[in-house]
Design a protein around this motif. Structure first.
Motif, PDB file in Angstrom:
ATOM      1  N   PRO A 199      -2.712  -5.346   2.158  1.00 45.66           N
ATOM      2  CA  PRO A 199      -3.467  -5.603   3.395  1.00 45.66           C
ATOM      3  C   PRO A 199      -4.903  -6.047   3.118  1.00 45.66           C
ATOM      4  O   PRO A 199      -5.444  -6.886   3.844  1.00 45.66           O
ATOM      5  CB  PRO A 199      -3.446  -4.262   4.122  1.00 45.66           C
ATOM      6  CG  PRO A 199      -2.531  -3.393   3.410  1.00 45.66           C
ATOM      7  CD  PRO A 199      -2.210  -3.984   2.096  1.00 45.66           C
ATOM      8  N   ALA A 241      -3.017  -2.168   8.293  1.00 48.70           N
ATOM      9  CA  ALA A 241      -4.167  -1.445   7.755  1.00 48.70           C
ATOM     10  C   ALA A 241      -5.389  -1.689   8.618  1.00 48.70           C
ATOM     11  O   ALA A 241      -5.517  -2.739   9.254  1.00 48.70           O
ATOM     12  CB  ALA A 241      -4.449  -1.885   6.322  1.00 48.70           C
ATOM     13  N   GLU A 258       2.928  -4.358   6.292  1.00 49.80           N
ATOM     14  CA  GLU A 258       1.812  -3.464   6.019  1.00 49.80           C
ATOM     15  C   GLU A 258       0.821  -3.592   7.156  1.00 49.80           C
ATOM     16  O   GLU A 258       0.455  -4.686   7.555  1.00 49.80           O
ATOM     17  CB  GLU A 258       1.079  -3.898   4.745  1.00 49.80           C
ATOM     18  CG  GLU A 258       1.975  -4.451   3.680  1.00 49.80           C
ATOM     19  CD  GLU A 258       2.181  -3.463   2.574  1.00 49.80           C
ATOM     20  OE1 GLU A 258       1.232  -2.718   2.304  1.00 49.80           O
ATOM     21  OE2 GLU A 258       3.288  -3.429   2.022  1.00 49.80           O
ATOM     22  N   ILE A 317     -10.114   0.561   2.662  1.00 56.32           N
ATOM     23  CA  ILE A 317      -9.015   0.766   3.595  1.00 56.32           C
ATOM     24  C   ILE A 317      -9.204   2.120   4.264  1.00 56.32           C
ATOM     25  O   ILE A 317      -9.284   3.150   3.597  1.00 56.32           O
ATOM     26  CB  ILE A 317      -7.665   0.695   2.864  1.00 56.32           C
ATOM     27  CG1 ILE A 317      -7.442  -0.732   2.367  1.00 56.32           C
ATOM     28  CG2 ILE A 317      -6.531   1.139   3.767  1.00 56.32           C
ATOM     29  CD1 ILE A 317      -6.156  -0.963   1.636  1.00 56.32           C
ATOM     30  N   CYS A 337       0.821  -1.204   0.000  1.00 51.51           N
ATOM     31  CA  CYS A 337       0.000   0.000   0.000  1.00 51.51           C
ATOM     32  C   CYS A 337       0.856   1.254   0.000  1.00 51.51           C
ATOM     33  O   CYS A 337       0.390   2.325  -0.346  1.00 51.51           O
ATOM     34  CB  CYS A 337      -0.984  -0.004   1.168  1.00 51.51           C
ATOM     35  SG  CYS A 337      -0.218  -0.211   2.753  1.00 51.51           S
ATOM     36  N   SER A 390      -3.866   2.953   6.251  1.00 46.01           N
ATOM     37  CA  SER A 390      -2.848   1.944   5.949  1.00 46.01           C
ATOM     38  C   SER A 390      -1.484   2.583   6.002  1.00 46.01           C
ATOM     39  O   SER A 390      -1.326   3.792   5.750  1.00 46.01           O
ATOM     40  CB  SER A 390      -3.077   1.333   4.570  1.00 46.01           C
ATOM     41  OG  SER A 390      -2.749   2.259   3.572  1.00 46.01           O
TER      42      SER A 390
END
Lengths: 347, 329
Positions: free
Chosen positions: A144, A174, A172, A181, A116, A184
């Protein structure tokens, strides 16, 4: 035009193009490929043409053991492409491998997971290398999200779910809600950094240099993230820096724990930042249910205990964490068919 | 890499756990907890879980708990805290709640390169194409077997079983032996079938018995004359003529030098020629009033009928001309 026709004879693939391992989930079949993201390139003596000598597990065995004409390289670094051409070749090889013994050259629809924190340029590189490897359609999904789907977390509910995916190159974290999301973050700390930390620890404390593969084996066999009642020991060989000759010595899990402190604290602080940034409603949901760990890093012994102690929240290691992202990508492909292609996809 | 779980189970080989079997996961955890003298609150503190969740776990009341992923994680943590086998507890849970058992199948390490199921679509189409090719080949082979010319430049249309071919000659009027039988009996004679026949490169190349279309009885007086292998002059045209009952318009087919053409000529039900003709060659017919012709690769062929050149262009498609000529009008 032929891609469309060939597509009829290819299956949808979800690819977890990781720094350490590439996993491919074939829709309707499950994980069909799990190989290290390593390519060995052979160059002709007089600086002539280059060709691929080996890909995957075979190439990984060559890492650090190659003669002058062969280079074993890892085309991904920190979760993103470091060598575009080699990544493309590697993907081509893997896609062909999962479509083995086919009449047509495969041209699957592919979903690739991207960190991300990756930039547009990095995403575009991934998209283009997948296209170059023969994909007819490329979708990108943030790691994620794929990890949470793979861990069967209720991401479509209006409640917060927190996932921490510790990969080879990046970790990652999140917070997800309603298929999106909310927050993140990505830190460039992962399994590779654990290995480096072990190498550095051994060099500092023993004056001995060990290789990456050895460090990884040490991490897997006696690495731990939290003091354990049982102390594991392991015999390791490396080159003594002062004498210049190979020496054998014993490492135990407490030493590894000490060596891993730095990367682990990096991950924990990223997690704490994420908790601070999470909107309170969602934070409350996370506090009630807990954090789910995925990725190969979640296999580090007692890492859930460490995070539990550090955050004061329940921590759950997903089943089969190594394949969560690839499986989640496969699930995302199914959901995209059901509810439209723009459900998870990021540009 | 999947050693974490094994590590847990190895560490927990206590005898106590053996006594619990066929018990629900909650009961098993509660028994272990009570055996160690822990309170639910203490366990909740250790696991960072609300006390209510621990109670729900022990009561197997999974409705009050978050989705299965979390429940499995809680059970593992709890079992590990109490030093009992986490895998067994989770297995018990999955047995109790089969709906919650993990639907996505677990990582199956592939010992050898991944071999996904064959894509049936490709095989169905591929198989269909193969069957169609075989059928076409068979049909072609049967047709070719009759004429004895296995290869042709242009794909000539597959024809039905032709009737026995008898080309009448002016000298030999016998029609008693059909061509097929004759061919098998005396292949050698069939090669040099007639005196008029030119030794074209094609017939010379085909050393094996190439049955000409004319069925010539062995008793033919001409046969002995034709037997010597002295080739007739190359420019001598082949003629197919019948007894001059009445004068028919001549059909002349010329194949240019260096060209090859598939020539089929039928007069009514009678097949006169069906072969690959290599130029230079001239074939003449003058014993029927109408002919049906198929000429492959018209580039090398000229056709004259009744002394006039026939324009092949209107009858040509893909270099194959199909037409008939008749002198009735």
């Amino acid at each position: 035009m032929f891609k469309g026709i060939r597509g009829l004879f290819s299956n949808d693939l979800s690819i977890d193009l990781g720094t350490a391992n590439t996993l491919i989930y074939l829709r309707g079949q499950g994980i069909v490929l799990s190989e290290p993201s390593v390519v060995a390139i052979q160059q002709d003596k007089d600086g002539g043409s280059k060709r691929i000598a080996a890909v995957g597990a075979e190439a990984k065995r060559m890492l650090g053991r190659t003669p002058g004409t062969i280079r074993a390289i890892r085309p991904l670094k920190d979760g993103v492409i470091a060598d575009f051409t080699v990544t493309e070749k590697m993907l081509q090889h893997f896609i062909k491998k999962v479509h083995e013994a086919r009449f047509f050259k495969p041209s699957p629809r592919v979903l690739v997971c991207v960190p991300c924190g990756s930039t547009q340029v990095e995403r575009r590189a991934i998209r283009e290398s997948a296209t170059g490897a023969g994909a007819r359609e490329v979708h990108l999904i943030e790691e994620p999200m794929a990890a949470a789907l793979g861990a069967s977390m209720p991401v479509d509910e209006a409640s917060g779910s927190m996932v921490l995916d510790i990969g080879g190159g990046t970790s990652e974290v999140a917070v997800l809600s309603l298929n999106g999301i909310v927050y993140s973050a990505s830190v460039r700390i992962g399994g590779d950094r654990f290995d480096d930390a072990i190498i550095n620890y051994v060099r500092r404390n023993y004056g001995i240099l060990i290789g990456e593969s050895t460090a990884e084996r040490v991490k897997q066999e006696c690495g731990t993230a939290f003091p354990d009642t049982e102390v594991r020991e392991m015999e390791v060989r490396g080159r003594n820096l002062a004498q210049g000759v190979p020496r054998s010595f014993t490492l135990n899990s407490n030493e590894i724990l000490e060596g891993l402190q730095e990367p682990l604290s990096g991950i924990v602080s990223a997690l704490k930042t994420a908790l601070e940034q999470t909107p309170p409603e969602l934070g409350a949901d996370v506090a009630e249910r807990g954090i789910v760990l995925t990725g190969g890093g979640a296999l580090l012994r007692n890492i859930d205990r460490l995070i539990m102690e550090e955050t004061g929240l329940p921590v759950v290691v997903a089943d089969d964490p190594l394949t969560c992202v690839a499986r989640g990508g496969g699930r995302a492909l199914e959901l995209m068919d059901e509810r439209g292609a723009d459900l998870f996809v990021t540009e | 890499m999947n050693e974490t779980d094994q590590g847990w189970s190895e560490a927990n080989g206590t005898a106590a756990e053996q006594s619990f079997s066929n018990v629900s996961p909650g009961e098993r955890l509660r028994a272990a907890r009570e055996a160690q003298g822990l309170s639910t609150r203490a366990v909740a503190t250790h696991l960072n879980l609300p006390a209510a969740s621990v109670e729900a776990l022990e009561a197997d009341d999974f409705e009050r708990l978050p989705p299965a992923t979390f429940v499995r994680g809680y059970l593992r943590s709890y079992a590990r805290l109490l030093d009992i086998d986490a895998d067994e507890v989770v297995a018990d849970y999955e047995a109790l709640e089969p709906d919650q058992a993990q639907k996505i199948h677990i990582y199956q390490p592939l010992p050898d390169p991944a071999k996904p199921q064959r894509n049936t679509g490709a095989w169905v189409v591929g198989g269909g194409i193969a069957v169609a090719l075989m059928a076409a080949g068979l049909a072609w082979f049967q047709g070719a077997g009759e004429s004895g010319v296995p290869e042709a430049v242009e794909p000539a249309p597959a024809v039905e079983e032709a009737p026995p071919i008898v080309v009448e000659r002016s000298e030999t009027r016998e029609q008693e032996s059909p061509g097929d039988v004759e061919r098998e009996e005396s292949p050698a004679s069939a090669v040099d079938a007639g005196p008029e026949e030119s030794e074209s490169p094609a017939s010379a190349a085909n050393a094996e018995p190439i049955p000409r279309l004319e069925a010539v009885p062995d008793t033919s007086a001409q046969q002995s004359v034709a037997a010597p292998t002295i080739p007739p002059p190359n420019d001598a045209p082949r003629t197919f003529s019948s007894a001059p009952v009445r004068e028919y318009s001549p059909l002349v087919i010329r194949v240019d030098d260096g060209g090859e053409a598939w020539i089929e000529v039928e007069a009514g039900a009678e097949r006169l020629v069906r072969e690959l003709v290599v130029g230079p060659e001239t074939i003449e017919f003058n014993h029927a009033e109408s002919y049906q012709l198929v000429i492959g690769d018209v580039r090398y062929v000229e056709v004259d009928f009744a002394g006039e050149a026939v324009n092949l262009r209107p009858h040509t498609r893909n270099r194959v001309a199909r037409f008939s000529v008749s002198d009735t009008e």
